[in-house]
Design a protein around this motif. Structure first.
Motif, PDB file in Angstrom:
ATOM      1  N   ALA A  48       0.856  -1.185   0.000  1.00 44.95           N
ATOM      2  CA  ALA A  48       0.000   0.000   0.000  1.00 44.95           C
ATOM      3  C   ALA A  48       0.886   1.227   0.000  1.00 44.95           C
ATOM      4  O   ALA A  48       1.756   1.380   0.873  1.00 44.95           O
ATOM      5  N   LEU A  49       0.697   2.099  -0.983  1.00 45.06           N
ATOM      6  CA  LEU A  49       1.427   3.359  -1.083  1.00 45.06           C
ATOM      7  C   LEU A  49       0.493   4.467  -0.601  1.00 45.06           C
ATOM      8  O   LEU A  49      -0.547   4.726  -1.224  1.00 45.06           O
ATOM      9  N   VAL A  50       0.844   5.099   0.517  1.00 45.69           N
ATOM     10  CA  VAL A  50      -0.067   6.063   1.130  1.00 45.69           C
ATOM     11  C   VAL A  50       0.689   7.333   1.508  1.00 45.69           C
ATOM     12  O   VAL A  50       1.928   7.353   1.512  1.00 45.69           O
ATOM     13  N   MET A  51      -0.083   8.372   1.824  1.00 42.47           N
ATOM     14  CA  MET A  51       0.501   9.619   2.309  1.00 42.47           C
ATOM     15  C   MET A  51       0.038   9.854   3.740  1.00 42.47           C
ATOM     16  O   MET A  51      -1.133   9.661   4.051  1.00 42.47           O
ATOM     17  N   VAL A  52       0.972  10.269   4.605  1.00 35.54           N
ATOM     18  CA  VAL A  52       0.646  10.511   6.008  1.00 35.54           C
ATOM     19  C   VAL A  52       1.293  11.809   6.475  1.00 35.54           C
ATOM     20  O   VAL A  52       2.197  12.351   5.827  1.00 35.54           O
ATOM     21  N   SER A  53       0.834  12.273   7.628  1.00 35.95           N
ATOM     22  CA  SER A  53       1.480  13.406   8.284  1.00 35.95           C
ATOM     23  C   SER A  53       2.721  12.913   9.029  1.00 35.95           C
ATOM     24  O   SER A  53       2.871  11.705   9.267  1.00 35.95           O
ATOM     25  N   PRO A  54       3.610  13.790   9.424  1.00 36.94           N
ATOM     26  CA  PRO A  54       4.734  13.359  10.277  1.00 36.94           C
ATOM     27  C   PRO A  54       4.215  12.774  11.589  1.00 36.94           C
ATOM     28  O   PRO A  54       3.133  13.155  12.060  1.00 36.94           O
ATOM     29  N   PRO A  55       4.947  11.846  12.192  1.00 37.03           N
ATOM     30  CA  PRO A  55       4.480  11.240  13.448  1.00 37.03           C
ATOM     31  C   PRO A  55       4.527  12.237  14.599  1.00 37.03           C
ATOM     32  O   PRO A  55       5.339  13.172  14.613  1.00 37.03           O
ATOM     33  N   ASP A  56       3.615  12.025  15.567  1.00 37.44           N
ATOM     34  CA  ASP A  56       3.655  12.845  16.773  1.00 37.44           C
ATOM     35  C   ASP A  56       4.630  12.232  17.765  1.00 37.44           C
ATOM     36  O   ASP A  56       5.338  11.259  17.450  1.00 37.44           O
ATOM     37  N   GLU A  57       4.650  12.768  18.978  1.00 38.78           N
ATOM     38  CA  GLU A  57       5.616  12.293  19.979  1.00 38.78           C
ATOM     39  C   GLU A  57       5.359  10.847  20.387  1.00 38.78           C
ATOM     40  O   GLU A  57       6.229  10.193  20.970  1.00 38.78           O
ATOM     41  N   PHE A  58       4.174  10.337  20.076  1.00 35.46           N
ATOM     42  CA  PHE A  58       3.840   8.956  20.431  1.00 35.46           C
ATOM     43  C   PHE A  58       4.028   8.004  19.256  1.00 35.46           C
ATOM     44  O   PHE A  58       3.726   6.804  19.358  1.00 35.46           O
ATOM     45  N   GLY A  59       4.477   8.527  18.142  1.00 34.02           N
ATOM     46  CA  GLY A  59       4.746   7.689  16.982  1.00 34.02           C
ATOM     47  C   GLY A  59       3.561   7.509  16.048  1.00 34.02           C
ATOM     48  O   GLY A  59       3.618   6.665  15.148  1.00 34.02           O
ATOM     49  N   TYR A  60       2.521   8.304  16.226  1.00 31.86           N
ATOM     50  CA  TYR A  60       1.338   8.170  15.376  1.00 31.86           C
ATOM     51  C   TYR A  60       1.345   9.202  14.253  1.00 31.86           C
ATOM     52  O   TYR A  60       1.452  10.412  14.496  1.00 31.86           O
ATOM     53  N   CYS A  61       1.217   8.705  13.018  1.00 34.12           N
ATOM     54  CA  CYS A  61       0.994   9.553  11.855  1.00 34.12           C
ATOM     55  C   CYS A  61      -0.515   9.600  11.583  1.00 34.12           C
ATOM     56  O   CYS A  61      -1.264   8.731  12.017  1.00 34.12           O
ATOM     57  N   SER A  62      -0.952  10.599  10.847  1.00 32.62           N
ATOM     58  CA  SER A  62      -2.360  10.695  10.482  1.00 32.62           C
ATOM     59  C   SER A  62      -2.523  10.490   8.981  1.00 32.62           C
ATOM     60  O   SER A  62      -1.706  10.972   8.186  1.00 32.62           O
ATOM     61  N   LEU A  63      -3.579   9.754   8.608  1.00 29.47           N
ATOM     62  CA  LEU A  63      -3.910   9.616   7.191  1.00 29.47           C
ATOM     63  C   LEU A  63      -4.527  10.902   6.637  1.00 29.47           C
ATOM     64  O   LEU A  63      -4.770  11.001   5.443  1.00 29.47           O
ATOM     65  N   GLY A  64      -4.806  11.837   7.516  1.00 29.00           N
ATOM     66  CA  GLY A  64      -5.181  13.177   7.095  1.00 29.00           C
ATOM     67  C   GLY A  64      -6.495  13.260   6.356  1.00 29.00           C
ATOM     68  O   GLY A  64      -7.543  12.848   6.857  1.00 29.00           O
ATOM     69  N   VAL A  65      -6.433  13.792   5.126  1.00 31.03           N
ATOM     70  CA  VAL A  65      -7.643  14.134   4.390  1.00 31.03           C
ATOM     71  C   VAL A  65      -8.294  12.935   3.713  1.00 31.03           C
ATOM     72  O   VAL A  65      -9.351  13.073   3.094  1.00 31.03           O
ATOM     73  N   SER A  66      -7.681  11.750   3.796  1.00 30.30           N
ATOM     74  CA  SER A  66      -8.231  10.590   3.092  1.00 30.30           C
ATOM     75  C   SER A  66      -8.034   9.327   3.916  1.00 30.30           C
ATOM     76  O   SER A  66      -6.987   8.684   3.855  1.00 30.30           O
ATOM     77  N   VAL A  67      -9.080   8.984   4.683  1.00 34.08           N
ATOM     78  CA  VAL A  67      -9.051   7.762   5.482  1.00 34.08           C
ATOM     79  C   VAL A  67      -9.725   6.639   4.700  1.00 34.08           C
ATOM     80  O   VAL A  67      -9.187   5.533   4.593  1.00 34.08           O
ATOM     81  N   ASP A  68     -10.896   6.902   4.178  1.00 30.89           N
ATOM     82  CA  ASP A  68     -11.713   6.054   3.287  1.00 30.89           C
ATOM     83  C   ASP A  68     -11.287   4.585   3.239  1.00 30.89           C
ATOM     84  O   ASP A  68     -11.391   3.859   4.222  1.00 30.89           O
ATOM     85  N   VAL A  69     -10.775   4.124   2.085  1.00 29.25           N
ATOM     86  CA  VAL A  69     -10.318   2.730   1.983  1.00 29.25           C
ATOM     87  C   VAL A  69      -8.815   2.627   2.198  1.00 29.25           C
ATOM     88  O   VAL A  69      -8.255   1.524   2.203  1.00 29.25           O
ATOM     89  N   VAL A  70      -8.148   3.774   2.392  1.00 30.26           N
ATOM     90  CA  VAL A  70      -6.712   3.770   2.689  1.00 30.26           C
ATOM     91  C   VAL A  70      -6.465   3.054   4.010  1.00 30.26           C
ATOM     92  O   VAL A  70      -5.507   2.287   4.162  1.00 30.26           O
TER      93      VAL A  70
END
Length: 617
Positions: free
Chosen positions: A116-138
């Motif tokens: 899966a080739l996806v785009m995410v935000s940079p991780p936060d201090e807990f290591g979580y990135c966000s799928l941002g504007v497109s969660v859908d089937v990503v």
């Protein structure tokens, strides 16, 4: 260069992929273009990689003939010229599927994903990135693919809800900033504005909205500024919701599922929208299998689903994914939300489209679908169809009633042709001859709202599809009412007679009704009409109100509206013939300034009003 998030070591595409693999590319405004470019650059020795995705707001370079040996596209929703052309030319495939069910294709390995080739935000201090504007089937692609490769983009918003991916779920990433593609609000034309105004009339205060892509949803949002306590549970959101949320029109307080939150699965719009959802706790993004689940959608009371179409036939079949045999878009979430809204308490599933093609040469309300046209929404699913000429309510209607309702909202230049064509299929009886006409004097939406004794009524023209309603109205009258209205004891209202009374050339004569809602049903409570006499430029008026609704002002309002319309049409005199013992009716006319004189029949009075002297006179 690809690196491993855990070790920081470099990663080669050859370690992740081999020829014949299937990859997923991120959706909508979150296409990882830098990742795709890097894969192409380092694709030596790779061939026949199947690419699957839904709508991608990108140049879709992977679908161009140049890379036909490297990639084979299998699109689950068609968007963008390159993908559309590749499918039309046979270089790519289209797999129709409800958006809510695409995750199960990955989970059940019907379409197993290697990468899966996806785009995410940079991780936060807990290591979580966000799928941002497109969660859908990503989200599902990330969960079920063997490998996940991410483009870490600092321009990607961090959205709330179930949008997060931990770095330990990512096998390799490429850190590269990229502006998200923007989808500016469309320029609205008069047709779109009118459709938006009609659709807004179907949105009650406290409703929850789902809006699709394009000009019509934008137009609808423009006309919701005076509504209250609206909510959002939608497959997508656009810029149009921002000001409505800031003004408090959309506050999600009356939602019965995810109360207090606007819920979506992706967003597309301008940078203003992307900044609006960034860290916004009032807008939550969820996977498509959640937002688009019909049973979850139905948990919202007063759910209003608004979707578009390419054409609709006179039985209510909706073509949405192809123009004839040329595939154009996809099933997407239309059926998910149409069904969910139909199951919702007080819900309204709506299909909205212009009445003609862009050049005005072809009706989009048709007797027979274009050969090859794909029926996305069946005639059993459709409740409302809206064009710039009005609202057709189809739920619970017979084929004949549907045909008449849809002809009424077709472009006027096609109505006679549609009526003649549909007769070939015996959906409309031979005595139905008058094509629907309009009463523009009632305003741009051809209706007005009134409240009498705490009950809300709609004043609108009688329509050919009201045949059965008028019959029902007639059979509620007692003998006295029938005698007063018809001056003799009428015992039957046949279909033919009812048809003649609702099939009126409203450009010449006039037939109006007051209706109210009893549950989802519309019921006639009063009817007023006049017949034009060209010999002396006069009209004869008559009306009848259901016994239980008399004395509340309905008759006076009907007469006032008919006077105003007749006056605006340049008619000189309005006449009425009323029995002398019908005191309530005589009082209505006398209060409006009608003069009375005896008719030839001693039991009857002739009432007359000079329309051109003005209402004050």
């Amino acid at each position: 260069m690809l690196t491993c998030p855990k070790s920081g070591a470099g990663v080669q595409w050859g370690d992740l992929l081999k020829s014949g693999c299937r990859i997923f590319i991120g959706s909508n405004a979150a296409v990882p273009n830098a990742l795709v470019a890097d894969l192409i650059e380092h694709s030596h020795g790779l061939h026949d990689i199947e690419v699957t995705h839904i709508l991608t707001l990108s140049d879709n370079v992977w679908a161009t003939p140049r890379y036909r040996d490297l990639f084979k596209v299998n699109s689950l929703f068609i968007g963008g010229a390159n993908v559309r052309e590749a499918i039309a030319e046979g270089r790519a495939d289209y797999t129709p599927c409800f958006l809510s069910e695409i995750p199960s294709l990955f989970r059940e390995k019907i379409l197993p994903l290697d990468v899966a080739l996806v785009m995410v935000s940079p991780p936060d201090e807990f290591g979580y990135c966000s799928l941002g504007v497109s969660v859908d089937v990503v989200s599902a692609a990330v969960r079920f693919a063997r490998r996940v490769v991410a483009q870490v983009n600092p321009r990607m918003p961090r959205t709330s809800g179930h949008s997060f991916v931990h770095t330990d779920q990512i096998d390799a990433w490429l850190e590269e900033a990229e502006e998200l593609p923007e989808l500016p609000p469309a320029e609205l034309d008069q047709v779109t504005e009118q459709i938006g105004q009609y659709v807004s009339l179907l949105v009650d205060n406290g409703a929850t909205l789902q809006l699709g892509i394009g000009k019509i949803p934008d137009a609808v949002l423009r006309y919701l500024g005076n509504h209250r306590d609206l909510g959002v549970h939608s497959e997508m959101i656009s810029d149009g919701i921002i000001d409505l949320m800031k003004s408090g029109v959309i506050n999600n307080r009356k939602k019965t599922f995810h109360r207090g939150k606007a819920v979506t699965t992706f967003c597309m719009g301008t940078r203003r929208l992307y900044d609006f959802v960034d860290g916004n706790p009032h807008v939550e993004f969820y996977p498509a299998e959640h937002t688009n689940s019909p049973t979850r959608i139905a948990r919202n009371d007063k759910m209003v689903s608004i979707n578009g179409a390419i054409e609709v036939d006179l039985t209510g079949q909706v073509v949405s994914d192809s123009i004839g045999r040329r595939f154009y878009s996809g099933i997407g979430g239309q059926v998910d939300f149409i069904r969910g809204a139909a199951l919702s308490r007080g819900g309204k599933p709506i299909i909205a489209l212009p009445s003609t093609t862009r050049d005005g040469k072809r009706s989009r309300i048709v007797t027979t679908l274009t050969p090859g046209g794909g029926v996305v929404t069946s005639r059993g699913h459709v409740h409302y169809v809206v064009t710039e000429y009005g609202i057709a309510w189809l739920h619970g209607k017979s084929i004949r009633e549907r045909a008449l309702e849809l002809i009424r909202i077709a472009h006027p230049k096609f109505r006679r042709e549609l009526l003649e064509e549909v007769r070939n299929f015996y959906w409309v009886p031979e005595y139905q001859e008058q094509a629907p006409t309009s009463v523009p004097e009632l305003g741009p939406v051809e209706s007005k709202k009134f409240t009498f004794d705490g009950i809300e009524y709609t004043l609108r023209p009688l329509r050919p599809a009201d045949e059965r309603r008028l019959q029902e109205f007639f059979y509620t009258h007692n003998k006295e009412t029938l005698l007063m209205r018809y001056n003799h004891h009428v015992t039957q209202m046949s279909r033919e007679k009812s048809c003649s009374l609702v099939s009126v050339d409203q450009r010449r004569d006039l037939a109006l009704c007051f209706t109210d809602r009893q549950g989802q049903a519309e019921v006639i409570q009063g009817v007023g009409r006049y017949y034009y006499n060209p010999a002396d430029n006069s009209c004869e008026v008559a009306f009848v109100i259901k016994e239980s609704r008399r004395g509340k002002g309905i008759a006076t309002a009907l007469l006032e509206e008919m006077e105003e319309i007749a006056r605006s049409r340049g008619i000189d005199r309005m006449m009425a013939y009323v029995r002398r013992d019908n005191r309530p009716m005589l009082a209505v006319f006398e209060n409006r300034g009608f003069s009375a004189r005896l008719g030839e029949d001693a039991e009857e009075l002739i009432l007359e009003l000079d329309l051109q002297r003005g209402e004050d006179s």
